[in-house]
Design a protein around this motif. Structure first.
Motif, mmCIF file in Angstrom:
data_model
loop_
_atom_site.group_PDB
_atom_site.id
_atom_site.type_symbol
_atom_site.label_atom_id
_atom_site.label_comp_id
_atom_site.label_asym_id
_atom_site.label_seq_id
_atom_site.Cartn_x
_atom_site.Cartn_y
_atom_site.Cartn_z
ATOM 1 N N TYR B 146 2.388 2.675 -3.757
ATOM 2 C CA TYR B 146 1.978 1.285 -3.515
ATOM 3 C C TYR B 146 3.241 0.435 -3.574
ATOM 4 O O TYR B 146 4.020 0.557 -4.519
ATOM 5 C CB TYR B 146 0.977 0.837 -4.595
ATOM 6 C CG TYR B 146 0.377 -0.535 -4.377
ATOM 7 C CD1 TYR B 146 -0.869 -0.680 -3.770
ATOM 8 C CD2 TYR B 146 1.054 -1.687 -4.788
ATOM 9 C CE1 TYR B 146 -1.423 -1.934 -3.572
ATOM 10 C CE2 TYR B 146 0.503 -2.949 -4.576
ATOM 11 C CZ TYR B 146 -0.739 -3.066 -3.977
ATOM 12 O OH TYR B 146 -1.286 -4.306 -3.776
ATOM 13 N N ILE B 147 3.434 -0.396 -2.567
ATOM 14 C CA ILE B 147 4.612 -1.286 -2.580
ATOM 15 C C ILE B 147 4.213 -2.609 -3.221
ATOM 16 O O ILE B 147 3.589 -3.451 -2.584
ATOM 17 C CB ILE B 147 5.160 -1.518 -1.150
ATOM 18 C CG1 ILE B 147 5.591 -0.192 -0.507
ATOM 19 C CG2 ILE B 147 6.327 -2.495 -1.183
ATOM 20 C CD1 ILE B 147 6.045 -0.326 0.947
ATOM 21 N N SER B 148 4.564 -2.771 -4.495
ATOM 22 C CA SER B 148 4.363 -4.087 -5.122
ATOM 23 C C SER B 148 5.304 -5.088 -4.471
ATOM 24 O O SER B 148 4.919 -6.210 -4.168
ATOM 25 C CB SER B 148 4.643 -4.023 -6.621
ATOM 26 O OG SER B 148 3.659 -3.270 -7.280
ATOM 27 N N ALA B 149 6.557 -4.647 -4.294
ATOM 28 C CA ALA B 149 7.550 -5.469 -3.599
ATOM 29 C C ALA B 149 8.531 -4.527 -2.916
ATOM 30 O O ALA B 149 8.941 -3.526 -3.499
ATOM 31 C CB ALA B 149 8.271 -6.384 -4.584
#
Lengths: 273, 250
Positions: B146-149
């Protein structure tokens, strides 16, 4: 406006299905009131965490009262992850609206200003956008260059709730430099507050005392709850009860342990006061 | 024995990575970044260099903000925060960070707390130091779940981003054009091969990887004296641990 009532009467403001805004642990969490709310069992709450939550959110989730959770994080701090939250996420027990802290603040500020949205930098390229379809990317209308920017919609909670050191008998509440409480209250249709004590003298009496005050205009109901944030801290008053939060973290790992903890929670709150 | 602990080395390295900044924000549960920032502040003061401001988030004492939780983000967007630290349950070779969980979102098998302010701070703070003490293939993965940022962005306003990655084993630089890490040095007691084996993503490395610069005697003295004292106000348990490690080493 700023009516002083019993804890039970205050908790009755939180109706099933309502959008409930709660602050982060460092802002004063109304834990006594949370126990009173849980006793009423209002289901399907949409909890907006400003901008994160901990034990309070985990308890509401564990009690099965949360239909939607809008938050930037859920953590018990030094005591570790929030066990009922983690379990409910795995099971898909509620609608999850993951966020990032400044976006929650921006949504509330839009609500406070009565405007439909607010632009915010960052976020583009984050997987948050895959599920936060309510956040839109627009072109900066003031730029001739290509400049995409995110806009987040206004958040208007039905009720916001927090715990503060002091209110006066006119319904004004001291919030110090926890200015997000002012934003929360101004964005919300109703605000309920528990306090350590009620003072006779108006908090608006001098320039100094009035500086960090939420005026009664924005306050619906107030109840007195001594040590009402326990076991969480209250700024300027008392620290976190680390052992108690750790005890919760350990017990809440299983549904049975959580139920056993909650069984004695309201009584322990009274004892702590 | 090198005469310093791995933690002391990391703290001194953080101070070096922060050199030149004027304002750094650190999380309430980040004692190592705070220690590095305090070391920089102390040695700048001694050398009569620029004053370093440290904002410890959530602290009542070491926090000059008066506009609530939003002020950190406003201050950052105004360009007034020079450095910040981010970690992650997973970090990949393009410096994407995951603070959310593993498996398929939203019903992730392992769920971490959440993105916090990362999806904002990572874009806007010029010098973001990725810091994760645990150096293992489960943390440093080929691709985050998952790309949080994201580590890099194209076509948006983004004055900030990853400056370095510091772990318990090594120090990496990040090249924004190549979207790749390169190994700068390994800490005393580890080899370049150890780092390769413990890293799940590919990265560049020089033929001969140097050892991470040892803290000077002067830096160690400041760290063991003044900085440990300052730390015990906000991070009492951590300060005790540092004192304990020192006794063991002696």
């Amino acid at each position: 406006m700023g009516e002083i009532v019993s804890l039970e009467e205050l908790a009755a403001e939180v109706q099933p299905g309502c959008k409930l805004a709660v602050p982060a642990d460092y802002c004063g969490v109304a834990m006594s009131a949370t126990a009173a709310i849980i006793a009423n069992r209002p289901k399907n709450l949409h909890v907006v965490c400003v901008p994160v939550t901990g034990m309070q959110g985990d308890m509401l989730i564990g009690e099965g009262l949360v239909g939607t959770l809008e938050t930037s994080a859920v953590t018990l701090g030094e005591a570790g992850g929030a066990p009922r939250f983690q379990d409910a996420v795995r099971k898909g027990s509620f609608k999850l609206m993951d966020a990032t802290c400044p976006a929650v603040h921006s949504g509330l500020i839009a609500g406070q200003k009565g405007v439909p949205f607010l632009p915010i930098r960052g976020i583009i390229g984050s997987d948050l956008l895959k599920t936060r379809t309510d956040w839109k990317t627009i072109q900066n209308p003031f730029s001739d260059e290509e400049d995409p920017i995110i806009v987040v919609p206004a958040i208007q909670p039905d009720v916001s709730i927090f715990h503060a050191p002091e209110a006066d008998r006119f319904g004004n509440v001291r919030i110090g430099r926890r200015r997000e409480l002012l934003t929360m209250a101004q964005a919300s249709k109703a605000t309920i507050v528990t306090v350590e004590r009620i003072s006779e003298e108006s908090l608006l009496k001098t320039e100094d005392s009035a500086a960090g005050v939420l005026p009664a205009l924005y306050v619906t109901k107030i109840a007195v709850a001594p040590r009402g944030a326990w076991p969480l801290p209250l700024w300027g008053e008392y620290g976190v009860d680390t052992a108690e939060v750790a005890r919760y973290a350990a017990m809440a790992r299983t549904p049975e342990g959580f139920a056993a903890y909650m069984d004695g929670f309201a009584r322990r709150l009274r004892e702590a006061a | 024995m090198p005469g310093y602990s791995n933690r002391e080395l990391i703290i001194a390295t953080i101070a070096d990575l922060l050199d030149g900044i004027r304002h750094v924000a650190v999380g309430a549960s980040s004692p190592m970044p705070a220690a590095g920032a305090m070391l920089l502040r102390a040695r700048n003061e001694i050398a009569k260099r620029e004053r370093v401001r440290i904002s410890i988030l959530g602290s009542e004492e070491h926090n000059f903000f008066t506009n609530g939780g939003v002020e950190l983000f406003d201050c950052t967007a105004q360009g007034r925060v020079d450095a910040f630290f981010l970690g992650g349950g997973q970090i990949d070779g393009e410096a994407n960070i995951n603070l959310v969980g593993t498996g398929d979102y939203p019903q992730t098998e392992v769920r971490w707390p959440g993105c916090f302010g990362s999806a904002f701070m990572y874009y806007l703070v010029p010098r973001v130091i990725l810091f994760r003490e645990e150096h293992s293939p489960r943390v440093f993965v080929p691709k985050v779940d998952y790309i949080s940022a994201p580590g890099v962005s194209d076509g948006i306003v983004r004055p900030g981003g990853p400056h370095a990655l510091l772990t318990g084993m090594a120090l990496f630089d990040f090249d924004k054009q190549k979207k790749r890490f390169s190994l700068r040095s390994v800490h005393h007691g580890y080899t370049a091969a150890d780092v390769r084996a413990a890293t799940g993503f590919d990265y560049d490395a020089p033929e001969n990887v140097p050892e991470t610069k040892a803290p000077s005697a002067e830096n160690l003295a400041i760290l063991r004296g003044r900085v440990t004292e300052e730390l015990s106000e906000s991070y009492p348990a951590f300060a005790e641990m540092l004192r304990g490690e020192r006794k063991e080493a002696a």
